[in-house]
Scaffold this motif. Structure first.
Motif, PDB file in Angstrom:
ATOM      1  N   ARG A  99      -4.650  -0.442  -5.568  1.00  0.00           N
ATOM      2  CA  ARG A  99      -4.618  -0.035  -4.159  1.00  0.00           C
ATOM      3  C   ARG A  99      -5.939  -0.344  -3.467  1.00  0.00           C
ATOM      4  NH1 ARG A  99      -3.211   6.092  -2.308  1.00  0.00           N
ATOM      5  NH2 ARG A  99      -5.344   6.428  -3.053  1.00  0.00           N
TER       6      ARG A  99
ATOM      7  N   LYS B  89      -6.090  -2.501  -0.070  1.00  0.00           N
ATOM      8  CA  LYS B  89      -6.706  -1.994   1.165  1.00  0.00           C
ATOM      9  C   LYS B  89      -7.842  -2.898   1.632  1.00  0.00           C
ATOM     10  CE  LYS B  89      -5.488   2.888   0.652  1.00  0.00           C
ATOM     11  NZ  LYS B  89      -5.972   4.271   0.482  1.00  0.00           N
TER      12      LYS B  89
ATOM     13  N   ARG C 247      -9.313  -2.135   5.197  1.00  0.00           N
ATOM     14  CA  ARG C 247      -9.529  -0.683   5.217  1.00  0.00           C
ATOM     15  C   ARG C 247     -10.574  -0.388   4.133  1.00  0.00           C
ATOM     16  NH1 ARG C 247      -3.236   1.088   5.084  1.00  0.00           N
ATOM     17  NH2 ARG C 247      -4.140   3.137   4.603  1.00  0.00           N
TER      18      ARG C 247
ATOM     19  N   GLU D 293     -11.494   3.375   2.808  1.00  0.00           N
ATOM     20  CA  GLU D 293     -10.480   3.892   1.888  1.00  0.00           C
ATOM     21  C   GLU D 293     -10.509   3.128   0.563  1.00  0.00           C
ATOM     22  OE1 GLU D 293      -6.739   3.749   3.831  1.00  0.00           O
ATOM     23  OE2 GLU D 293      -7.376   4.948   5.554  1.00  0.00           O
TER      24      GLU D 293
ATOM     25  N   ILE E 190       0.845  -1.210   0.000  1.00  0.00           N
ATOM     26  CA  ILE E 190       0.000   0.000   0.000  1.00  0.00           C
ATOM     27  C   ILE E 190       0.868   1.243   0.000  1.00  0.00           C
ATOM     28  CG2 ILE E 190      -1.685   1.294   1.355  1.00  0.00           C
ATOM     29  CD1 ILE E 190      -2.849  -1.374   2.273  1.00  0.00           C
TER      30      ILE E 190
END
Length: 529
Positions: A77, A81, A86, A89, A57
């Motif tokens: 990404r 994530k 996450r 995000e 990341i």
């Protein structure tokens, strides 16, 4: 950092990725002091392969900082994530990736060195995966259903259907990522330029006064002295001639075979193996120093016979050129009867009288013609001549010329020039040669012959003479050379005409030919027979 160094480390890292050598790839990437967005993308791929999600990341963050519109970077990404849980995000990265797709159903990154096509349905699938991870099943199902109905879904229909089935069973979708080993690669042309090239090459002896000379360096020319040629020696090395005590046979690479008493020129001192570098008979090699003994070159020269050849480095040949045979006057002989056979056989004969090619053609034709015959010179691809009676019919004349040229008579067309014009006109088949004015004046006639296929029912409007050479620009063009006679078959427009020349029919520009004054189009119209 030099761009060449960046290319070298980048290429070596990609090769390590192809070999699945992840630590080796990271070590090469760490040597790049000024990474680019594409080299950082390679780093994140290696970190993901090693299971280092947070480092991947971080590398993707740096990639996007350097290229804020890289849709595949946001897509990758978002998947990373999601692996790190996450989700908020990751959803934002999905939105940015879809934005930078610019409403394109697919983006092909091959021109940038990434062998991958990113589809819009893949970005939407990851967005649905984020919603499924957040427990928003209805929203995830709506996204997948809408994506299936879009034309941009393309070949991802099977994956989307499987995703809908997982959503119906309340199963969290796995994110989509680039396949392992799919990274940005440097351009092949730039990598090939990293290899060192020897543009000058190695010096090679083309010709030398020394037999078997293999010297490959650069040395200025020097004067040759009578006797032996002594090569130049670097520094203050001792250079001298020596003689072999006994015959020596080569026993290893680089060694020489030399006879007993052979004279050699020593180039260097003996090495630790007792071998020294010498030149013998134009060849450079190694001989044992124990087999050599000093020799007085001056005494050796005096002992040599005048015609002997030295054993060392011979000089260029010094023989005189052969003398010419004496002529008849110097021998003091009168007449060819008194000359030897080898001289009488080569007595010069008077040169033949010079005549031009046209004179030769007519003179040979006249010498062969019987009384009352007509000398005919025919211009084809080459010039021939023959003798025929003046009242020869057209068909018989055509047959004789065809036999002379080795061509079918039906495809030969005979033409002649009228006085004061350059246009070639067909020979009258009824009058034949009798109707030509030049026959009555000189008893000679010149004809032009063309080999052409018959074209029926094509009238000739008029004839033109080519001013310049014209090369065909297309399959429909007529090609001709300066001075050729062109039969005009039709007028295409004010600038282009359709014509016939040398057996070909095509169009050509009007400005490349001219029409002589005095021609009447209707009166001179004819047809190919």
């Amino acid at each position: 950092m030099l761009y060449t160094d960046l290319l070298r480390f980048w290429d070596e890292a990609v090769k390590a990725v192809d070999a699945r050598d992840w630590p080796g790839a990271l070590s090469k990437l760490d040597q790049i002091t000024e990474p680019t967005s594409r080299t950082l993308f390679v780093s994140q791929s290696v970190h993901l392969a090693l299971g280092q999600v947070e480092l991947a990341i971080k590398a993707l963050d740096e990639t996007i900082e350097k290229d804020e519109r890289l849709a595949v970077g946001f897509f990758q990404r978002a998947g990373a994530k999601m692996m790190a849980n996450r989700l908020e995000e990751a959803l934002g990265d999905c939105v940015r990736a879809q934005k930078h797709m610019r409403q394109n159903p697919v983006i092909d990154y091959r021109q940038l060195g990434l062998r991958y096509k990113l589809y819009s349905w893949q970005v939407l699938y990851n967005a649905a995966a984020v919603h499924s991870g957040m427990g928003q099943w209805d929203k995830a199902r709506d996204i997948l259903t809408g994506t299936l109905q879009e034309r941009g879904a393309g070949r991802g229909g099977g994956t989307l259907e499987l995703g809908l089935e997982s959503i119906s069973r309340r199963e969290v979708l796995e994110p989509l990522l680039l396949p392992e080993g799919v990274v940005f690669r440097p351009r092949k042309q730039e990598v090939e330029q990293l290899k060192q090239r020897d543009f000058l090459g190695k010096a090679k002896v083309i010709t030398s006064v020394i037999p078997n000379d293999d010297f490959g360096g650069f040395e200025p020319l020097r004067m040759q002295k009578p006797g032996f040629y002594e090569p130049s020696i670097e520094g203050s090395q001792d250079s001298h001639y020596m003689c072999l005590k006994n015959t020596y046979l080569a026993q290893g690479p680089g060694e020489l075979t030399a006879p007993s008493g052979g004279l050699v020129f020593v180039l260097s001192d003996a090495d630790r193996n007792g071998m020294t570098t010498v030149i013998h008979d134009g060849q450079k090699g190694l001989l044992p120093v124990t087999m050599l003994e000093p020799v007085d070159v001056k005494k050796t020269k005096r002992k040599m016979n005048k015609g002997s050849v030295p054993n060392g480095i011979p000089l260029p040949p010094g023989s005189n050129p052969p003398t010419r045979p004496q002529n008849q006057t110097s021998l003091g002989l009168q007449g060819t009867d008194a000359l030897p056979c080898y001289i009488a056989a080569i007595q010069p004969s008077p040169p033949p009288p010079y005549t031009t090619s046209s004179e030769q053609g007519f003179s040979s034709a006249q010498s062969e013609e019987p009384h009352g015959s007509l000398a005919v010179k025919v211009h084809y691809r080459y010039t021939v001549s023959l003798c025929v009676p003046p009242d020869t019919p057209y068909g018989e004349l055509q047959q004789k010329i065809a036999h002379k040229l080795g061509q079918p008579a039906t495809q030969l067309r005979l033409r002649h020039k009228q006085q004061g014009t350059q246009v070639l006109r067909p020979l009258d088949k009824e009058e034949g040669l009798k109707g030509l004015a030049e026959v009555a004046e000189s008893g000679r006639v010149t004809l032009w012959c063309q080999n052409e296929d018959p074209l029926f029912n094509r009238p000739i409007l008029y004839q033109m003479v080519a001013l310049y050479d014209y090369a065909a620009q297309g399959p429909e063009d007529l090609e001709f050379s300066e001075g050729d006679t062109i039969d005009v078959l039709s007028e295409v427009n004010e600038e282009w005409l359709e014509g016939h020349a040398a057996g070909s029919v095509g169009i050509f520009p009007r400005c490349f030919a001219y029409r002589e004054t005095g021609q009447a189009g209707s009166s001179e119209a004819g047809a190919f027979q």
